[in-house]
Design an enzyme around this catalytic site. Structure first.
Site, PDB file in Angstrom:
ATOM      1  N   SER A 246       0.810  -1.209   0.000  1.00  0.00           N
ATOM      2  CA  SER A 246       0.000   0.000   0.000  1.00  0.00           C
ATOM      3  C   SER A 246       0.840   1.254   0.000  1.00  0.00           C
ATOM      4  O   SER A 246       1.978   1.270   0.458  1.00  0.00           O
ATOM      5  CB  SER A 246      -0.938  -0.008   1.203  1.00  0.00           C
ATOM      6  OG  SER A 246      -0.226   0.461   2.321  1.00  0.00           O
ATOM      7  N   LYS A 247       0.207   2.272  -0.524  1.00  0.00           N
ATOM      8  CA  LYS A 247       0.849   3.567  -0.630  1.00  0.00           C
ATOM      9  C   LYS A 247       1.294   4.053   0.755  1.00  0.00           C
ATOM     10  O   LYS A 247       2.353   4.635   0.919  1.00  0.00           O
ATOM     11  CB  LYS A 247      -0.177   4.533  -1.222  1.00  0.00           C
ATOM     12  CG  LYS A 247       0.327   5.921  -1.447  1.00  0.00           C
ATOM     13  CD  LYS A 247      -0.747   6.751  -2.111  1.00  0.00           C
ATOM     14  CE  LYS A 247      -0.309   8.191  -2.209  1.00  0.00           C
ATOM     15  NZ  LYS A 247      -1.300   9.022  -2.868  1.00  0.00           N
TER      16      LYS A 247
END
Ligand code: GLU
Length: 469
Positions: A246-247
């Site tokens: 995930s970012k």
């Protein structure tokens, strides 16, 4: 003709999973002599970030994924930016309203919130049965409204996905989603269908999060009398068994990995294999080879875990085969950042480092010896393996100075070892520590003399001499 597309939202960030979706769509199109299209899905303007389209275009370009049609290059099916297609969606929404496959909904936010509070899990079709006249009247009065898809209340729908096989969804599990928002913009749920059809997309390749909503889209294709595309849904890339990359963890962006010193094609090559098996036991593959071997049958049904160590290894293979000039060009920003202004031959430094780094950012650690000499700890002369110590260094320092001045340094150090009854390794250890102050250097004494220059090495030997005495 095969036509595939990559349809990112302009969030200012290209997730490695998105890049892989683009890559597979590209590989499949190219393998089949088809076209690959870039479409910007910017209908959710609250999420839009300035300059985001340029970020996507430049990332695809760096990755070597070239689109045949899309923003800037254009094409026969444009515009390729959804916000410029507003009128097109409205036209088809009208058709669906006429056929009863969609309806206008005037429900207020408050009513919807109340409905959910009462335990409703989906919209209750409240506005479906409103008379045509009432609808007309409320629109004429300027009341805000949305257009919703009218999903049958009973029954189910099955479609075939190339990766997951037959997928069946009960209509009761689907909601009458909004197709057109009150500002006249379509939602993804509507725009993807209209655009995929009008842009002649034959194979829809996208993330698995759309697997279960695809029956809704199929109802729209059917209602408009259009042929459905072939569906290929992809499993996400995972950080570990349970979490997606995930970012938020700062380890998911294509640009993040470029920043970390990975080469674009090494990233592409690595992610190609995350979720697809080329069935040829190959790991290092050029873009042409990826295209040649790509097949839908090789796509995995299970998700795959991202392994940065493996990507580093693959990256190192590409680093090693870079043209020396290119490597030097790529390494230079790292020298400028971490070791600027040294009086050394930087090109020669690149020559020494190229085979010794896995990613370009390893340069920081591998070149740390450049800064090691100042006040290094004399204890470094003590080496268990070589059985060397500070006294031995003191005893050899004048000979080291003489050897540096000799025409052939290595021969001189070898003679020195023989004369003193020492092993060559012992002398080389002492010599290298004396001139660099570092236990790890890319190359030995001779390489270091070439890198720093004889004068600087002699100066350093003098410094060490006085420190030892
Ligand atoms: N805009 C959608 C996304 O970014 C595209 C999904 C699709 O490829 O249809 O997830």
């Amino acid at each position: 003709m095969v036509r595939t597309r990559f349809a990112p939202s302009p969030t200012g960030y290209l997730h490695i999973g998105g890049l892989r979706t683009a890559l597979y769509a590209y590989l499949f199109a190219k393998k089949n002599n088809g076209k690959f299209i870039l479409r910007i899905e910017d209908t959710d303007q609250t999420r839009e970030v300035e300059g985001a389209v340029d970020i996507i275009i430049s990332a695809l370009d760096k990755a070597g994924i070239h689109y045949d049609e899309g923003p800037i290059v254009g094409g026969d099916y444009g515009p390729y930016v959804q916000s410029e297609r507003k009128a097109i969606y409205l036209k088809y929404a009208e058709k669906l309203l006429e056929s009863g496959d969609a309806y206008c909904c005037f429900c207020s936010k408050e009513r919807l919130a109340e409905m959910h509070e009462r335990g409703a899990t989906k919209y209750d079709k409240h506005c479906l049965h409103m008379s045509k006249a009432e609808v007309q009247e409320r629109i004429a009065r300027g009341e805000p409204y949305v257009i919703r898809q009218n999903i049958p209340e009973t029954g189910s729908s099955t479609y075939h996905d190339e990766v997951f096989g037959d997928v069946t969804v009960d209509f009761k599990d689907l909601e009458d989603n909004i197709l057109i928002k009150s500002d006249g913009m379509p939602t993804y749920n509507f725009a993807n269908v209209i655009d995929d059809h009008l842009m002649g997309i034959t194979h829809c390749i996208r993330g698995v999060e759309y697997l279960m909503s695809t029956p809704k889209y199929n109802l729209l294709y059917d209602a408009l009398g259009w042929e459905r595309p072939v569906y290929i849904h992809l499993q996400p890339i995972m950080r570990d068994e349970r979490h997606k990359l995930s970012k938020r963890d700062g380890d998911a962006g294509f640009e993040d990995f470029l920043q970390k010193g990975f080469l674009p094609h090494a990233i592409v090559n690595y992610i190609a294999l995350l979720g697809w098996n080329p069935k040829n036991n190959r790991e290092k593959m050029s873009m042409d080879e990826l295209i040649e071997s790509f097949s839908i049958e090789g796509l995995q049904k299970s998700s795959s875990i991202f392994d940065e160590t493996k990507m580093r290894w693959l990256n190192s293979l590409y680093v090693k085969e870079m043209d020396a000039k290119d490597f030097h060009g790529a390494a230079t920003p790292y020298y400028e950042k971490y070791y600027p202004g040294k009086k050394i031959d930087y090109e020669y430094l690149s020559e020494l480092l190229q085979s010794r780094v896995e990613t370009l950012s390893d340069i920081r650690e591998r070149a740390a010896f450049l800064d090691a000499f100042e006040n290094f700890d004399l204890e470094l002369f003590v080496n268990k393996k070589w059985k060397t110590d500070i006294a031995m260094a003191k005893d050899l320092i004048d000979d080291c100075i003489a050897a540096t001045k000799a025409p052939d340094l290595n021969a001189a150090l070898e003679t020195l070892a023989t004369d003193k009854g020492l092993k060559k390794g012992q002398v080389l250890w002492i010599y290298r520590i004396a001139i660099t102050g570092a236990a790890a250097t890319p190359g030995g004494g001779a390489e270091m003399v070439r890198l720093f220059g004889k004068d600087e090495v002699l100066r350093r030997l003098d410094v060490v001499k006085s420190r030892l005495n």
